[in-house]
Write an enzyme that holds these catalytic residues in place. Structure first.
Site, PDB file in Angstrom:
ATOM      1  N   ASP A 287       0.814  -1.222   0.000  1.00  0.00           N
ATOM      2  CA  ASP A 287       0.000   0.000   0.000  1.00  0.00           C
ATOM      3  C   ASP A 287       0.849   1.274   0.000  1.00  0.00           C
ATOM      4  OD1 ASP A 287      -2.776   1.255   0.687  1.00  0.00           O
ATOM      5  OD2 ASP A 287      -1.452   2.076   2.224  1.00  0.00           O
ATOM      6  N   GLU A 357       1.443  -0.444  -5.024  1.00  0.00           N
ATOM      7  CA  GLU A 357       0.505   0.631  -5.370  1.00  0.00           C
ATOM      8  C   GLU A 357       1.213   1.974  -5.316  1.00  0.00           C
ATOM      9  OE1 GLU A 357      -3.362   3.084  -3.736  1.00  0.00           O
ATOM     10  OE2 GLU A 357      -1.590   2.675  -2.540  1.00  0.00           O
TER      11      GLU A 357
HETATM   12  C1  GLC Z   1      -3.931   3.494  -0.289  1.00  0.00           C
HETATM   13  C2  GLC Z   1      -5.294   2.861  -0.167  1.00  0.00           C
HETATM   14  C3  GLC Z   1      -6.276   3.870   0.325  1.00  0.00           C
HETATM   15  C4  GLC Z   1      -5.821   4.367   1.670  1.00  0.00           C
HETATM   16  C5  GLC Z   1      -4.387   4.885   1.607  1.00  0.00           C
HETATM   17  C6  GLC Z   1      -3.813   5.082   2.974  1.00  0.00           C
HETATM   18  O1  GLC Z   1      -3.889   4.469  -1.258  1.00  0.00           O
HETATM   19  O2  GLC Z   1      -5.664   2.293  -1.388  1.00  0.00           O
HETATM   20  O3  GLC Z   1      -7.561   3.335   0.409  1.00  0.00           O
HETATM   21  O4  GLC Z   1      -6.675   5.361   2.122  1.00  0.00           O
HETATM   22  O5  GLC Z   1      -3.529   3.994   0.944  1.00  0.00           O
HETATM   23  O6  GLC Z   1      -3.499   3.864   3.572  1.00  0.00           O
END
Ligand code: GLC
Ligand code: MG
Length: 665
Positions: A287, A357
């Site tokens: 993440d 991500e």
């Molecule tokens: C990522 C997740 C999102 C979250 C953020 C903070 O972007 O996909 O949903 O709010 O991280 O953890």
């Protein structure tokens, strides 16, 4: 070494640094040739998770029933080099063969009727994945959490939140998934914890061991240490009265950033990775990785508009994130984690997968870094978010442009992937329009590489309307236009109460979409022309047909409406022509100049089922807006040798009919 033709000609590399991110059978039953045929498939033993090479296996040939009569699942062939050492082979069956299906656990299935989905709910619905021929499932966070960011604020990385169930529920789910040949991918959230995490409490009180677990700086209540802003808006610093200092949070103030310059923090995170790998999880979605490290000097970030008064600099789009994202050392961390995960990958069938991500829209080179280098492995792939922008401009040219952004920038030998939705972005069926959901799924499932499907996309679910008083998402409470609630509504299973999400009247954490009586799994299962039936057919087809799964991807034609490409494999005399109309009007595409195509083309499957089985002349390929065609044809002439500039393959493979193997060539 085999030669890897690059793509040239179309599209320029994205280099604008100073820009902000934007953000069934459907073929005729028993057609003369015996329906669809695979020349070589690998039979996946769903129970044991093993593969064996099969000779020609029949594929979906009965209208409405795309899955094999014996219930066997087919994947693309890997047999001949599943033990090779190439990037593609190493990635293994896990992701190479199947889409990654994202479950948002709050919204998937509520087994206990409290209005919020849970792990037992996921367990109850495993048949859905099998029905769709999906083999890897990413479940968004279910760690213990105060749920300020619905689980992305973790209070204990080794515990399950009671809302989702118990550790036993998790273990049962994992065991049953493995039993059914399904892989479970978890979220790993390294950047921050919840402010309720034990470490944070110890850090606030300056416990000697934990004092530097987070990013602290001197400040006073009125002036933060610098101009850095949170992704959710306003300063990313919050004053903590207990400690008398400010802590950094790149997301909510309830999500303090960990200090990865502290070796103890790095060790803790590796221990957590081990904890879950030892439980048997098959991989992680990493993440928000670009935020993991920040510059130690804490200097102000440059303003996008230098003239803007500093007090009006409150959103992420107001600054260039030179000091809070993609800092030196980030990839070392990820590569270390990867190497560690690989120590758990050595047994057959135990591959551990990693996807990262990071939204770096205008800095594609930054995104590609997450693939690692030929020498050092990192993610199997970073999520490719470009197709999220399809709705911005519904045209064939735009679709090709977005696809090409990835294909032209991806390092050689790597495996592509495609995302059209997730829990952070509006649903594609809403932003593109319902008319395009089928053609988008067709694109997703016929491109080379791994598709990601966010729950509900297989039935064409749309955003819900959420009134201000219904807003749940903290990002939406700050700015209602940023609310992510619309795309998080309960999964639509049937036309029972609450769409079958649970059976308690009027208890669902977000409203069910009013279209659920027609847009639901049960109804669509009975309709061979449904979005679901088409998804299932295409997903089965792509895993069974070597050209779709492992073959060349070649552009043949693009215009304002149509995006068209060929999928073929050297040595195999069956290939696919895909014609997708992303535009606003019906058009006739003339492919008579493409000599490698036969004159007559038979439609195997169309998003408009009236086209199924039609025989078209290549000079007159009619598609209406939102319609896609999958055409399978026989040929002895490959397209790619004469068009290397328009063709791409991750790893060149050839099929040898006489001994029925696929080999590196
Ligand atoms: C990522 C997740 C999102 C979250 C953020 C903070 O972007 O996909 O949903 O709010 O991280 O953890
Ligand atoms: Mg950070």
């Amino acid at each position: 070494m085999h030669q890897e033709p690059g793509l040239s000609g179309c599209g320029k590399r994205h280099k604008h640094r100073r820009r902000r991110e934007t953000g069934v059978h459907y073929g005729p039953a028993g057609s003369g040739r015996g329906g669809v045929h695979t020349d070589q498939t690998v039979r996946w033993n769903a129970k044991r998770g093993t593969a064996a090479i099969l000779l020609s296996g029949p594929l979906p040939s009965t209208p409405g029933d795309p899955v094999l009569a014996d219930g066997g699942l087919h994947t693309g062939a890997r047999g001949a080099y599943s033990h090779g050492d190439s990037a593609v082979a190493r990635m293994s069956e896990l992701v190479a063969a199947s889409p990654v299906y994202q479950v948002y656990p709050r919204s998937f299935k509520d087994s206990d009727g409290d209005g919020v989905g849970d792990l037992k709910g996921v367990l109850e619905q495993l048949d859905h994945f099998q029905y769709l021929n999906i083999k890897s499932v990413w479940i968004s966070p279910f760690y213990r959490s105060p749920m300020k960011d619905f689980g992305y604020d973790v209070e204990d990385f080794r515990a399950i939140d009671p809302l989702f169930g118990t550790m036993k529920d998790f273990e049962d789910l994992l065991a049953e998934m493995h039993n059914k040949g399904l892989k479970l991918i978890m979220d790993f959230i390294p950047n921050h914890t919840s402010d309720r995490h034990r470490w944070f409490n110890l850090s606030r009180t300056r416990d000697p061991h934990y004092s530097d677990y987070y990013v602290w700086a001197d400040c006073n209540t009125s002036a933060p240490p610098n101009n850095w802003v949170s992704i959710f808006g306003n300063s990313s610093w919050t004053y903590d009265e207990v400690r008398g200092q400010c802590y950094l949070h790149q997301f909510l103030k309830e999500q303090p950033d960990l200090n990865f310059r502290n070796p103890d923090v790095r060790r803790e995170m590796i221990d957590i990775i081990h904890f879950w790998l030892e439980k048997g999880v098959d991989g992680f979605r990493m993440d928000a990785v670009k935020h993991i490290l920040e510059a130690a000097h804490f200097r102000d970030e440059p303003q996008v508009d230098p003239k803007k008064p500093p007090e009006l600099v409150t959103t992420e789009w107001d600054l260039y994130h030179d000091y809070t994202t993609s800092q030196l050392g980030l990839h070392d961390l990820l590569r270390e984690w990867r190497a560690d995960m690989d120590t758990y990958s050595r047994e057959p069938g135990r591959y551990r997968f990693m996807v990262s991500e990071s939204y770096d829209y205008h800095e594609v080179d930054k995104t590609m870094m997450y693939y690692g280098t030929p020498q050092v492995k990192e993610s199997d792939f970073p999520f490719n978010f470009y197709l999220l922008d399809l709705p911005q401009n519904t045209s064939g040219l735009w679709a090709q442009h977005l696809v090409h952004l990835w294909m032209s920038n991806m390092p050689k030998g790597k495996w592509p992937n495609w995302v059209v939705g997730n829990h952070d972005r509006p649903r594609i069926a809403s932003s593109a329009g319902q008319n395009y959901i089928r053609v988008i799924n067709m694109l997703l499932l016929t491109l080379p590489g791994t598709p990601t499907t966010y729950y509900g996309e297989e039935i064409g679910m749309e955003n819900i309307n959420v009134t201000d008083s219904q807003i749940q998402d903290p990002a939406g409470k700050y700015n209602s236009s940023l609310s992510r609630d619309p795309q998080r509504s309960p999964m639509q299973w049937s036309n029972d109460t609450n769409a079958g999400f649970n059976n308690k009247a009027n208890v669902t954490w977000l409203p069910v979409h009013p279209d659920y009586r027609t847009v639901n799994v049960e109804v669509q299962k009975k309709d061979e022309g449904s979005v679901l039936a088409q998804y299932r057919f295409l997903n089965t087809l792509r895993q069974s047909e070597l050209p779709l799964h492992r073959g060349w991807f070649c552009y043949v034609h693009t215009d304002a409406n149509v995006f068209s490409y060929i999928r073929e494999l050297d040595g195999l005399d069956q290939a696919f022509l895909i014609v997708l109309n992303f535009g606003k009007e019906s058009v006739t595409t003339d492919l008579s100049s493409v000599h490698e195509l036969p004159d007559q083309l038979e439609v195997l499957m169309s998003t408009n089922k009236a086209n199924n089985g039609k025989v078209l002349r290549k000079s007159h390929i009619l598609t209406e807006a939102g319609v896609g065609l999958v055409i399978k044809y026989s040929t002895h002439t490959r397209f790619n040798p004469n068009h290397s500039g328009e063709c791409y393959i991750s790893e060149k493979a050839c099929y040898l009919r006489v001994i029925d193997i696929l080999y590196k060539c």
